[in-house]
Design a protein around this motif. Structure first.
Motif, PDB file in Angstrom:
ATOM      1  N   GLU A 108      38.849  41.253  40.541  1.00  0.00           N
ATOM      2  CA  GLU A 108      37.433  41.610  40.605  1.00  0.00           C
ATOM      3  C   GLU A 108      36.978  42.198  39.272  1.00  0.00           C
ATOM      4  OE1 GLU A 108      35.215  41.152  43.086  1.00  0.00           O
ATOM      5  OE2 GLU A 108      36.799  40.032  44.103  1.00  0.00           O
ATOM      6  N   PHE A 109      35.715  41.938  38.930  1.00  0.00           N
ATOM      7  CA  PHE A 109      35.107  42.464  37.708  1.00  0.00           C
ATOM      8  C   PHE A 109      33.775  43.099  38.063  1.00  0.00           C
ATOM      9  CE2 PHE A 109      38.048  39.350  36.142  1.00  0.00           C
ATOM     10  CZ  PHE A 109      38.453  39.814  34.904  1.00  0.00           C
ATOM     11  N   LYS A 110      33.268  43.925  37.160  1.00  0.00           N
ATOM     12  CA  LYS A 110      31.958  44.536  37.352  1.00  0.00           C
ATOM     13  C   LYS A 110      30.869  43.526  37.018  1.00  0.00           C
ATOM     14  CE  LYS A 110      33.575  49.073  35.971  1.00  0.00           C
ATOM     15  NZ  LYS A 110      33.517  50.119  34.961  1.00  0.00           N
ATOM     16  N   GLY A 111      29.837  43.480  37.825  1.00  0.00           N
ATOM     17  CA  GLY A 111      28.675  42.637  37.547  1.00  0.00           C
ATOM     18  C   GLY A 111      29.013  41.167  37.371  1.00  0.00           C
ATOM     19  N   ASN A 112      28.484  40.577  36.312  1.00  0.00           N
ATOM     20  CA  ASN A 112      28.693  39.158  36.019  1.00  0.00           C
ATOM     21  C   ASN A 112      29.832  38.913  35.040  1.00  0.00           C
ATOM     22  OD1 ASN A 112      26.575  38.392  37.656  1.00  0.00           O
ATOM     23  ND2 ASN A 112      25.079  38.573  36.022  1.00  0.00           N
ATOM     24  N   ASN A 113      30.688  39.886  34.817  1.00  0.00           N
ATOM     25  CA  ASN A 113      31.755  39.732  33.837  1.00  0.00           C
ATOM     26  C   ASN A 113      32.712  38.599  34.191  1.00  0.00           C
ATOM     27  OD1 ASN A 113      30.734  41.783  32.333  1.00  0.00           O
ATOM     28  ND2 ASN A 113      32.279  43.281  32.873  1.00  0.00           N
ATOM     29  N   LYS A 114      32.930  38.353  35.482  1.00  0.00           N
ATOM     30  CA  LYS A 114      33.848  37.285  35.876  1.00  0.00           C
ATOM     31  C   LYS A 114      33.311  35.926  35.423  1.00  0.00           C
ATOM     32  CE  LYS A 114      36.237  37.209  39.747  1.00  0.00           C
ATOM     33  NZ  LYS A 114      36.698  37.036  41.139  1.00  0.00           N
ATOM     34  N   ILE A 115      32.041  35.683  35.638  1.00  0.00           N
ATOM     35  CA  ILE A 115      31.425  34.414  35.240  1.00  0.00           C
ATOM     36  C   ILE A 115      31.455  34.259  33.716  1.00  0.00           C
ATOM     37  CG2 ILE A 115      29.259  33.098  35.211  1.00  0.00           C
ATOM     38  CD1 ILE A 115      28.612  34.493  37.898  1.00  0.00           C
ATOM     39  N   ILE A 116      31.167  35.342  33.027  1.00  0.00           N
ATOM     40  CA  ILE A 116      31.164  35.295  31.562  1.00  0.00           C
ATOM     41  C   ILE A 116      32.548  34.971  31.029  1.00  0.00           C
ATOM     42  CG2 ILE A 116      30.871  36.708  29.481  1.00  0.00           C
ATOM     43  CD1 ILE A 116      28.579  38.137  31.050  1.00  0.00           C
ATOM     44  N   MET A 173      41.040  41.650  25.483  1.00  0.00           N
ATOM     45  CA  MET A 173      39.926  42.530  25.819  1.00  0.00           C
ATOM     46  C   MET A 173      39.530  42.500  27.291  1.00  0.00           C
ATOM     47  SD  MET A 173      37.485  41.825  22.503  1.00  0.00           S
ATOM     48  CE  MET A 173      36.064  42.160  23.467  1.00  0.00           C
ATOM     49  N   GLY A 174      39.575  41.344  27.908  1.00  0.00           N
ATOM     50  CA  GLY A 174      39.029  41.186  29.252  1.00  0.00           C
ATOM     51  C   GLY A 174      39.827  41.842  30.358  1.00  0.00           C
ATOM     52  N   ARG A 175      41.116  41.964  30.178  1.00  0.00           N
ATOM     53  CA  ARG A 175      41.937  42.546  31.237  1.00  0.00           C
ATOM     54  C   ARG A 175      41.621  44.020  31.455  1.00  0.00           C
ATOM     55  NH1 ARG A 175      47.794  40.015  31.599  1.00  0.00           N
ATOM     56  NH2 ARG A 175      47.576  41.098  33.549  1.00  0.00           N
ATOM     57  N   GLN A 176      41.094  44.703  30.445  1.00  0.00           N
ATOM     58  CA  GLN A 176      40.715  46.098  30.624  1.00  0.00           C
ATOM     59  C   GLN A 176      39.425  46.239  31.429  1.00  0.00           C
ATOM     60  OE1 GLN A 176      41.446  44.994  27.371  1.00  0.00           O
ATOM     61  NE2 GLN A 176      43.525  45.805  27.350  1.00  0.00           N
ATOM     62  N   GLN A 177      38.667  45.151  31.568  1.00  0.00           N
ATOM     63  CA  GLN A 177      37.396  45.202  32.285  1.00  0.00           C
ATOM     64  C   GLN A 177      37.554  44.940  33.779  1.00  0.00           C
ATOM     65  OE1 GLN A 177      34.743  42.483  30.364  1.00  0.00           O
ATOM     66  NE2 GLN A 177      34.773  43.600  28.445  1.00  0.00           N
ATOM     67  N   ARG A 178      38.763  44.652  34.225  1.00  0.00           N
ATOM     68  CA  ARG A 178      38.994  44.385  35.642  1.00  0.00           C
ATOM     69  C   ARG A 178      38.848  45.669  36.460  1.00  0.00           C
ATOM     70  NH1 ARG A 178      44.585  41.128  35.650  1.00  0.00           N
ATOM     71  NH2 ARG A 178      45.272  43.259  35.318  1.00  0.00           N
ATOM     72  N   ILE A 179      38.499  45.509  37.737  1.00  0.00           N
ATOM     73  CA  ILE A 179      38.436  46.624  38.655  1.00  0.00           C
ATOM     74  C   ILE A 179      39.772  46.677  39.384  1.00  0.00           C
ATOM     75  CG2 ILE A 179      37.321  47.553  40.716  1.00  0.00           C
ATOM     76  CD1 ILE A 179      34.794  46.058  39.881  1.00  0.00           C
ATOM     77  N   ASP A 180      40.466  47.811  39.277  1.00  0.00           N
ATOM     78  CA  ASP A 180      41.757  47.963  39.952  1.00  0.00           C
ATOM     79  C   ASP A 180      41.507  48.323  41.415  1.00  0.00           C
ATOM     80  OD1 ASP A 180      43.272  47.450  37.689  1.00  0.00           O
ATOM     81  OD2 ASP A 180      43.129  49.521  37.016  1.00  0.00           O
ATOM     82  N   THR A 181      42.046  47.515  42.321  1.00  0.00           N
ATOM     83  CA  THR A 181      41.844  47.722  43.749  1.00  0.00           C
ATOM     84  C   THR A 181      43.130  48.197  44.429  1.00  0.00           C
ATOM     85  OG1 THR A 181      42.296  45.401  44.167  1.00  0.00           O
ATOM     86  CG2 THR A 181      39.987  46.043  43.912  1.00  0.00           C
ATOM     87  N   VAL A 182      43.948  48.931  43.698  1.00  0.00           N
ATOM     88  CA  VAL A 182      45.232  49.386  44.245  1.00  0.00           C
ATOM     89  C   VAL A 182      45.057  50.615  45.076  1.00  0.00           C
ATOM     90  CG1 VAL A 182      47.537  50.221  43.654  1.00  0.00           C
ATOM     91  CG2 VAL A 182      46.479  48.412  42.311  1.00  0.00           C
TER      92      VAL A 182
END
Length: 71
Positions: free
Chosen positions: A35-43, A62-71
């Motif tokens: 999961e990502f915040k907002g439209n970051n996944k599409i981008i 860079m992008g892996r730091q923008q993920r939402i951790d769901t642990v």
């Protein structure tokens, strides 16, 4: 040149094609599974699709730091 002998140019071609195909697939699977915040996944999906190797390296840097951790 003998048939069946693989030279340095063939090895570089195989590695280049391997990175050009495998690395974007791994990046896209990683993007889709998290999961990502907002439209970051599409981008990130668009960046990896349009800029194959460079986009994949950019995502892993860079992008892996923008993920939402769901642990």
């Amino acid at each position: 040149m003998f048939l069946g002998m693989v030279g340095p140019w063939q090895i570089m071609l195989i590695l280049g094609l391997g990175l050009g195909i495998i690395l974007p697939i791994i990046a896209l699977v990683d993007i889709v599974r998290h999961e990502f915040k907002g439209n970051n996944k599409i981008i990130w999906v668009l960046i990896v699709i349009f800029f194959n190797i460079f986009g994949s390296i950019l995502y892993f840097a860079m992008g892996r730091q923008q993920r939402i951790d769901t642990v």
